[in-house]
Structures are given as C-alpha cells and as structure tokens.
Design a protein around this motif. Structure first.
Motif, short mmCIF file in Angstrom:
data_model
loop_
_atom_site.label_atom_id
_atom_site.label_comp_id
_atom_site.label_asym_id
_atom_site.label_seq_id
_atom_site.Cartn_x
_atom_site.Cartn_y
_atom_site.Cartn_z
N PHE A 123 0.86 -1.18 0.00
CA PHE A 123 0.00 0.00 0.00
C PHE A 123 0.90 1.24 0.00
O PHE A 123 1.69 1.41 0.93
CB PHE A 123 -0.91 0.01 1.23
CG PHE A 123 -1.95 -1.09 1.20
CD1 PHE A 123 -3.08 -0.96 0.39
CD2 PHE A 123 -1.81 -2.23 1.97
CE1 PHE A 123 -4.04 -1.96 0.36
CE2 PHE A 123 -2.76 -3.24 1.94
CZ PHE A 123 -3.88 -3.11 1.13
N ASP B 40 -7.80 5.26 -4.60
CA ASP B 40 -7.77 6.18 -3.45
C ASP B 40 -6.39 6.71 -3.04
O ASP B 40 -6.29 7.88 -2.70
CB ASP B 40 -8.54 5.60 -2.24
CG ASP B 40 -8.06 4.23 -1.80
OD1 ASP B 40 -7.57 3.47 -2.66
OD2 ASP B 40 -8.17 3.91 -0.61
N LYS C 265 -16.52 -6.18 0.36
CA LYS C 265 -15.82 -5.15 1.13
C LYS C 265 -16.86 -4.19 1.66
O LYS C 265 -17.63 -3.58 0.89
CB LYS C 265 -14.82 -4.41 0.26
CG LYS C 265 -14.10 -3.29 1.01
CD LYS C 265 -13.03 -2.64 0.17
CE LYS C 265 -12.31 -1.54 0.95
NZ LYS C 265 -11.23 -0.95 0.15
C1 PBG Z 1 -8.66 1.23 -0.21
C2 PBG Z 1 -8.30 0.30 0.89
C3 PBG Z 1 -8.63 0.49 2.23
C4 PBG Z 1 -8.11 -0.56 2.94
C5 PBG Z 1 -7.46 -1.36 2.04
N1 PBG Z 1 -7.59 -0.82 0.77
C6 PBG Z 1 -9.31 1.61 2.91
C7 PBG Z 1 -10.60 2.05 2.40
O1 PBG Z 1 -11.31 1.34 1.71
O2 PBG Z 1 -10.94 3.19 2.73
C8 PBG Z 1 -8.27 -0.72 4.41
C9 PBG Z 1 -7.33 -1.63 5.06
C10 PBG Z 1 -7.29 -1.47 6.51
O3 PBG Z 1 -8.08 -0.73 7.13
O4 PBG Z 1 -6.45 -2.15 7.10
N2 PBG Z 1 -8.63 0.73 -1.45
#
Ligand code: PBG
Length: 523
Positions: free
Chosen positions: A271, A316, A390
């Motif tokens: 990430f 994002d 998700k």
């Molecule tokens: C966004 C993404 C998120 C997470 C993984 N990919 C955050 C969101 O959807 O806002 C969250 C992972 C975590 O909270 O550990 N593509």
C-alpha cells in the motif's frame, strides 16, 4: 501370592520385629537380631529391583521428611555405653532409618488422599483402609507419572515368552503401578454420576487428544503481510497502528520483508503513500510504470524472486479526492471510467512483477475487465484476488491515517457494502466467480465471520479475509492497556478467521503471529 502381597507381608513382619527388638533390646538372641536384617534388606532389594516401586525408592534422596526420620532414628544407631553386643541392633536401626524414611514419605501422601471426600465417576472404597505403609508416590498435583520420563529401563525377568505367558495364565505377573485416584477438595458433594452417554469433555481431556481432534490450524503460509511504503528513506511510525510503519521502499521495506520471510511469511501486499503533488482527480499516477509501487515490486522481485506480491488495485491513494474512483461534479463515483483506470493500474503492476492484483475498489465489472486487460498484455499467469465483499466499515480508520487517504468529502457507501447486509455478498460472489476471480476476499474479517462462512459455503474458490487496521489497533490497544493478553487474542482472532473459512488472512499481525508459530518471541 502376588509380588505386592509378599512385599506387604514382608513389611509387616519387618516392622513387627523392629518394634519387638526396640522394646526388648534383646541383644543376646542372634536369631532375633538377624531376622529383621534379612527381612529388611530383602524388602529393600525387592523394592530396588522391582521397577514399579523404583519411584518410591528414589525418595531416599534427601527431603525434609526423610531427614526428619533419619534424625529421629540416628541416636538408635549409635553404640550405647551399656551395650556389649550392639552391632546387630545398630545394623537393624540403620536399615530401619532407611525404611522409615521411605515410609514417612508415604504417610504424608496417604494423609493428603482424603478418601471420604473423593468424588469421581465411581467413588473409591478401596482406599478406606489406608495404612501408613501403603505405597503412594509423592507427586506434584496434576502430574501422573510412575517414573521419570526418560527412564524406560525395566530389569529383565529372564523368562522366555512361554514362561511369561504361563505365569500370566496362572495369574502370576508383576503388578503395574497402583491406580491413582486423585482426591477432590474438602466439601465436594458426593453425588451419583449423571447418566450421560455423551460426555464431550472426554475428547478434550489432554493436550494430545485436543491436538489430535483440532479441526483448524494456522500456519505462516496462510498469512499475507500488508506493508505501507513511501518515497522517503526513514521508516515513519503510524500513530494509530503500533508496530506498523510507512517503510522507505529501498531500505525499511526490504528489511521488513527479510524479517517476515525469516519466520515463514513469504506473501506481502503493498500500500503506497503517494505525495500529494502526484495525486489527481483521475488518479493517473496509479499506472505510472515508474511509480512507487511498480518500483518497489521490481526491487523486491530482484532481491527475493520467490516472494509472492499482492497489490492493491484502487484509486484512493492516487486520488486527490481520496475516493476509490473518479468523482463526478455531483459527487457520483463514476463506475466504468474508473474501471478503465483500474485496468491500466493492474497491467502496470503486473508488468512490474506482481503475482496477484487485488481490486479493492468495489466497482462493478472490474474483475472481468481487469482479467481481459491482463490477458491482452500477456499476463495470463497473474491472479486476481477480488475484494468480493468489502464493507463500508469504520474499522478502516487507522489505515486511512497511515496513507493519509481519507475521502475529502462524503463516504464510500455508494460502492462499499452496507454492514447490515449478508445476502448481498452472494450477489458479489456470483459476479466475481463468473468474471474470473481467482480468490474471493471478505473485509473486514472478525466482525464479518458470517460473511466469510457464506462465501466459503457458496464458492469453491480460495477465500481470503482481511483483518483490517481497526481490528489490529484494537487488539494492540487492549494489550497495551493490559486489558487483554495481546498475543493470545491475536492468535485466537487469526485461528477463528481460519475456522470461519478463510484460506488466507491479510493481517498486520502476520510477522508477529508467525514468530509465535515458530516458537520465537515476537518482536
Ligand atoms: C482502499 C483500501 C482500504 C483498505 C485497504 N484498501 C481503505 C478504504 O477502503 O478506505 C483498508 C485496510 C485497513 O483498514 O487495514 N482501497
């Protein structure tokens, strides 16, 4: 007569003679002096030779009760001024010192076995006539052991198989250790056993049985470690996620991966924290072949060719709006236009060497589009792990702090699922299966175990679960505040996610848990 009976009889005779000799001090009569010696030593010898009773013999080693017994009897071993032939008596006493030490050891234990208050499935009556000479082993509570663990030597009887069999047929065989019935505490009611045909506790009786019947296991190969990377050199701690850092892609990242591999975690998911200046409304930086993620993948693959790299496919981190897709003027997240960008992002990641691309954006139709894009570029071997279910969860809070990726306005409820919904996950599952996903993911994990189970039961594909940042931080916080045992709760949470049906778990605990699994102190 069995061996034990003979011994008991011998002991009675020895003790009787001993008392007799002590009372009479009858030195003149040679027979009466020698008889106890013969009896006593043959008794001790048989004690020593008979493996069953070796633990008792081992009590000859110094202990408070033995020392006390020896002290009481020692004066009797010393020559008396008035004695003219005391050597016999002294010898008897020496034997008795030894024997009494043994016997005293027994007395202590026998006393602790409170026959009357013992309640088991079958209240024991056998113990009602406990004698001071009864052999009972001294052993710590809860440990049932006849002899030292490594001590498996048994003196050979010298008998042939036929002779041994004949002896057994005649009911003449060495006694096994006496059965041991532990006592219940005082005040335990003496009740009739419940007439139960099924007592599930039987299968949980010992660690060996419990291990044998364990249905779910956790291993390092089930774990995927999410890692945050940034352009800098230093590793920057993430406040809301103790133990997690934004890692410098050229240093900290490599080091972290090295440590993870060291405990058996060979799968990671990346990430990126993208500089604000590179963010845009269309998120074009997401498919820059020289962007942070493709660069890091190339470096990792160069250093660790056998590592499995998962990537996040979503806009994002690259979106100036902080949304997973392109935001229209009226706030609508544009689906098909976003999918177009995601395909380019996935291909860029595959080109850099990603093994599994993972669309986490929740746009409709992105799996089939990404599959087609990958295949068109010759990346047939690159897998797709789809974030099938998700949810629009508040458990992502710490993650968004980590990447500074909070949506600038609104929320993600028009694309991420409503936490109240269960059946809807089936709609997503069917779509992802048809579209060609290789792995289906549920996120978050712990509050959504029913959804993990739902997918498990409705798809033959591997299921992944993402133990997200909020789940991680809560366990960390609970541990830091000494409210829960962090390590145990961590291991339990992961095992339970497995039990719900997840094959793999994306978790910030991956390295710590794997350390525990290989018996290392986690750090
Ligand atoms: C966004 C993404 C998120 C997470 C993984 N990919 C955050 C969101 O959807 O806002 C969250 C992972 C975590 O909270 O550990 N593509």
């Amino acid at each position: 007569m069995t061996h034990a009976k003979v011994l008991r009889w011998l002991r009675t005779v020895v003790v009787a003679l001993y008392i007799f000799c002590l009372l009479s001090q009858w030195e003149g009569r040679v027979i009466s002096a020698w008889l106890p010696i013969i009896c006593g030593s043959s008794f001790l010898l048989s004690e020593y030779l008979h493996p069953t009773y070796r633990p008792i013999f081992s009590r000859l080693s110094p202990s408070p009760s033995n020392a006390a017994a020896a002290l009481v009897h020692l004066p009797l071993c010393l020559p008396h001024a008035s004695d003219n032939n005391t050597s016999g008596i002294r010898l008897i006493n020496l034997v008795m010192v030894t024997m009494t030490s043994v016997t005293l050891g027994d007395v202590r234990v026998v006393r602790s076995v409170d026959v009357q208050s013992y309640v088991g499935l079958k209240p024991s009556t056998a113990r009602k006539s406990v004698s001071l000479l009864r052999r009972t082993e001294t052993r710590p509570l809860m440990v049932v052991r006849a002899s030292k663990e490594g001590d498996i030597s048994v003196k050979s009887s010298g008998l042939s198989i036929e002779e041994s069999e004949a002896a057994a047929v005649a009911g003449n065989f060495p006694d096994p250790p006496p059965p041991w019935r532990p006592s219940a505490p005082k005040g335990t009611p003496n009740v009739k056993p419940l007439p139960l045909t099924r007592r599930p506790r039987r299968n949980r009786k010992s660690p060996t049985l419990r291990d044998a019947f364990q249905e779910t296991n956790l291993s390092a190969s089930n774990l995927v470690l999410p890692l945050f990377i940034h352009e800098g050199e230093e590793d920057v701690p993430i406040g809301a996620m103790p133990g997690c850092y934004r890692l410098g892609w050229r240093h900290g990242l490599l080091e972290e991966v090295y440590k993870a591999r060291d405990v058996g975690v060979n799968s990671i998911v990346l990430f990126p924290k993208i500089p604000d200046a590179l963010k845009s409304q269309a998120g074009d930086e997401a498919f820059n072949d020289n962007g942070l993620v493709p660069r890091a993948i190339r470096l990792l693959k160069d250093k660790y060719p056998d590592i499995v790299i998962y990537t996040d496919v979503a806009l994002d981190p690259y979106s100036s709006d902080g949304h997973d897709g392109i935001v229209r003027e009226d706030g609508v997240i544009m689906n098909d236009e976003t999918v177009h960008q995601l395909c380019k992002q996935a291909v860029s990641q595959a080109r850099a060497g990603a093994d599994v691309v993972s669309p986490s954006d929740m746009m409709d139709g992105r799996v089939s589009a990404i599959r087609a894009a990958l295949d068109a570029e010759g990346f047939q071997e690159v897998s797709i792990m789809s974030y099938t279910a998700k949810y629009a969860s508040s458990f992502y809070g710490p993650f968004r702090e980590a990447l500074d990726s909070n949506p600038r306005f609104g929320d993600k409820k028009t694309y991420q699922m409503n936490p109240a919904n269960y059946r809807e996950a089936l709609v997503e599952t069917e779509a992802d299966e048809v579209e060609g996903a290789d792995i289906l993911l549920v996120k978050p994990a712990m509050p959504y175990l029913d959804v993990v189970r739902l997918l498990r039961d409705n798809s033959a594909l591997p299921i992944a679960a993402y133990q997200v940042s909020g789940e991680y931080s809560m366990i960390k916080a609970g541990g830091a505040l000494k409210m829960v045992d962090e390590e145990k709760v961590m291991m339990e949470s992961l095992l339970c996610i497995r039990r719900a049906g997840a094959d793999i778990i994306l978790t910030y605990f991956a390295r710590q848990a794997a350390s525990v699994l290989c018996g290392m102190k986690s750090k």
